[in-house]
Write a protein that holds these residues in place. Structure first.
Motif, mmCIF file in Angstrom:
data_model
loop_
_atom_site.group_PDB
_atom_site.id
_atom_site.type_symbol
_atom_site.label_atom_id
_atom_site.label_comp_id
_atom_site.label_asym_id
_atom_site.label_seq_id
_atom_site.Cartn_x
_atom_site.Cartn_y
_atom_site.Cartn_z
ATOM 1 N N ASP A 22 115.728 -53.980 -87.510
ATOM 2 C CA ASP A 22 116.132 -54.794 -86.365
ATOM 3 C C ASP A 22 115.624 -54.166 -85.070
ATOM 4 N N ALA A 23 115.691 -52.837 -84.966
ATOM 5 C CA ALA A 23 115.187 -52.130 -83.786
ATOM 6 C C ALA A 23 113.670 -52.291 -83.669
ATOM 7 N N VAL A 24 112.964 -52.185 -84.791
ATOM 8 C CA VAL A 24 111.512 -52.377 -84.800
ATOM 9 C C VAL A 24 111.184 -53.785 -84.325
ATOM 10 N N HIS A 25 111.906 -54.758 -84.872
ATOM 11 C CA HIS A 25 111.671 -56.151 -84.493
ATOM 12 C C HIS A 25 111.903 -56.345 -82.993
ATOM 13 N N GLY A 26 112.943 -55.727 -82.482
ATOM 14 C CA GLY A 26 113.232 -55.828 -81.057
ATOM 15 C C GLY A 26 112.135 -55.219 -80.203
ATOM 16 N N ALA A 27 111.555 -54.127 -80.659
ATOM 17 C CA ALA A 27 110.504 -53.447 -79.900
ATOM 18 C C ALA A 27 109.193 -54.222 -79.911
ATOM 19 N N PHE A 28 108.874 -54.854 -81.043
ATOM 20 C CA PHE A 28 107.588 -55.542 -81.187
ATOM 21 C C PHE A 28 107.680 -57.057 -81.030
ATOM 22 N N GLY A 29 108.875 -57.614 -81.126
ATOM 23 C CA GLY A 29 109.021 -59.069 -81.118
ATOM 24 C C GLY A 29 108.719 -59.669 -82.483
ATOM 25 N N ALA A 30 108.438 -58.819 -83.445
ATOM 26 C CA ALA A 30 108.155 -59.181 -84.837
ATOM 27 C C ALA A 30 108.340 -57.896 -85.636
ATOM 28 N N PHE A 35 105.947 -51.399 -91.139
ATOM 29 C CA PHE A 35 107.366 -51.061 -91.183
ATOM 30 C C PHE A 35 108.057 -51.755 -92.354
ATOM 31 N N ARG A 36 107.601 -52.942 -92.712
ATOM 32 C CA ARG A 36 108.169 -53.639 -93.871
ATOM 33 C C ARG A 36 107.862 -52.881 -95.154
ATOM 34 N N ALA A 37 106.692 -52.241 -95.226
ATOM 35 C CA ALA A 37 106.353 -51.426 -96.401
ATOM 36 C C ALA A 37 107.196 -50.154 -96.434
ATOM 37 N N VAL A 38 107.275 -49.480 -95.304
ATOM 38 C CA VAL A 38 108.001 -48.209 -95.247
ATOM 39 C C VAL A 38 109.504 -48.424 -95.442
ATOM 40 N N ALA A 39 110.012 -49.596 -95.091
ATOM 41 C CA ALA A 39 111.446 -49.878 -95.213
ATOM 42 C C ALA A 39 111.947 -49.838 -96.650
ATOM 43 N N ALA A 84 96.313 -52.003 -84.623
ATOM 44 C CA ALA A 84 97.590 -51.927 -83.900
ATOM 45 C C ALA A 84 97.467 -51.089 -82.634
ATOM 46 N N HIS A 85 96.850 -49.913 -82.750
ATOM 47 C CA HIS A 85 96.806 -49.011 -81.600
ATOM 48 C C HIS A 85 95.761 -49.423 -80.565
ATOM 49 N N THR A 86 94.741 -50.171 -80.960
ATOM 50 C CA THR A 86 93.826 -50.727 -79.970
ATOM 51 C C THR A 86 94.588 -51.715 -79.094
ATOM 52 N N MET A 87 95.394 -52.564 -79.712
ATOM 53 C CA MET A 87 96.195 -53.520 -78.955
ATOM 54 C C MET A 87 97.207 -52.782 -78.071
ATOM 55 N N LEU A 88 97.888 -51.780 -78.628
ATOM 56 C CA LEU A 88 98.881 -51.040 -77.852
ATOM 57 C C LEU A 88 98.225 -50.249 -76.712
ATOM 58 N N ASP A 172 98.241 -57.060 -89.648
ATOM 59 C CA ASP A 172 98.828 -58.203 -88.960
ATOM 60 C C ASP A 172 98.702 -58.065 -87.435
ATOM 61 N N PHE A 173 97.622 -57.426 -87.011
ATOM 62 C CA PHE A 173 97.231 -57.307 -85.606
ATOM 63 C C PHE A 173 95.782 -57.779 -85.515
ATOM 64 N N PRO A 174 95.310 -58.106 -84.312
ATOM 65 C CA PRO A 174 93.900 -58.509 -84.196
ATOM 66 C C PRO A 174 92.963 -57.412 -84.720
ATOM 67 N N ALA A 175 92.087 -57.764 -85.634
ATOM 68 C CA ALA A 175 91.222 -56.801 -86.319
ATOM 69 C C ALA A 175 90.251 -56.120 -85.353
ATOM 70 N N VAL A 176 89.978 -54.848 -85.638
ATOM 71 C CA VAL A 176 88.989 -54.060 -84.915
ATOM 72 C C VAL A 176 88.105 -53.418 -85.974
ATOM 73 N N LYS A 177 86.802 -53.461 -85.740
ATOM 74 C CA LYS A 177 85.866 -52.912 -86.727
ATOM 75 C C LYS A 177 85.865 -51.387 -86.687
ATOM 76 N N LEU A 178 85.967 -50.790 -87.861
ATOM 77 C CA LEU A 178 85.861 -49.342 -87.984
ATOM 78 C C LEU A 178 84.451 -48.893 -87.608
ATOM 79 N N ARG A 179 84.324 -47.736 -86.992
ATOM 80 C CA ARG A 179 83.027 -47.166 -86.659
ATOM 81 C C ARG A 179 82.537 -46.255 -87.782
ATOM 82 N N SER A 180 83.466 -45.503 -88.363
ATOM 83 C CA SER A 180 83.074 -44.491 -89.348
ATOM 84 C C SER A 180 83.730 -44.770 -90.685
ATOM 85 N N ALA A 181 83.102 -44.293 -91.710
ATOM 86 C CA ALA A 181 83.720 -44.362 -93.035
ATOM 87 C C ALA A 181 84.595 -43.140 -93.180
#
Length: 182
Positions: A22-30, A35-39, A84-88, A172-181
């Motif tokens: 519930d706290a995660v949902h409140g922080a992200f709006g979703a 977090f659903r996996a780790v839960a 996720a972190h590119t968006m953040l 479930d965030f806008p995709a960003v292309k990886l630079r490195s393998a």
């Protein structure tokens, strides 16, 4: 591709994870899939969310924390965390160019470049850094508390990268292309 562990929903969340989700949902709006996996493990969710909260209240600016996150995510081949972190990072005031550079471990700002270089060295060498590496951060203006916090950000990102890569968590965030393998 489906996740390798279940992504809990409102109906099957372990009771001990419910308040934290519930706290995660409140922080992200979703509730992001990570977090659903780790839960599935209330203890792991508590550790992860606590780690985010503690570092969010730390001395490093949010923009720098997100730049560390994208550098580590790219190095580890974690598409989830990169997205996720590119968006953040953008929300924290970084330009698209700054986030793209950070993804490569680079920055036009010398202090940020020193941090990203140190972070990537920690990852590549599994923590085996030397006196000169720490001295370079001090020379860039960072004190011991901030240097420890930089390492903590790397550790948190290793945790989240490994969760998302090992369990194939759908992005479930806008995709960003990886630079490195990885």
């Amino acid at each position: 591709m489906n996740a390798r562990v279940s992504l809990v929903s409102a109906t099957d969340t372990p009771d001990a994870s419910r308040a934290l989700l519930d706290a995660v949902h409140g922080a992200f709006g979703a509730t992001p899939n990570m977090f659903r996996a780790v839960a599935n493990s209330p203890a792991a969710l508590q550790a992860m969310w606590g780690f985010f909260g503690a570092l969010g209240g730390g001395s490093l600016p949010a923009k720098l924390a997100e730049q560390i996150a994208v550098a580590v995510a790219d190095r580890n081949g974690c598409e989830y965390c990169l997205a996720a972190h590119t968006m953040l990072g953008r929300k924290a005031g970084a330009s698209a160019a700054e986030m793209s550079a950070a993804q490569a471990g680079e920055s036009a700002d010398p202090a940020t470049a020193a941090v990203l270089g140190f972070a990537l060295k920690l990852v590549a060498q599994r923590g085996q850094v030397g006196d000169a590496d720490v001295a370079a951060l001090r020379a860039a203006g960072f004190g011991d508390g901030q240097i420890v916090e930089i390492l903590a950000h790397v550790a948190l990102n290793l945790f989240t990268n490994y969760v998302n890569v090992a369990f194939a968590v759908p992005v479930d965030f806008p995709a960003v292309k990886l630079r490195s393998a990885a």
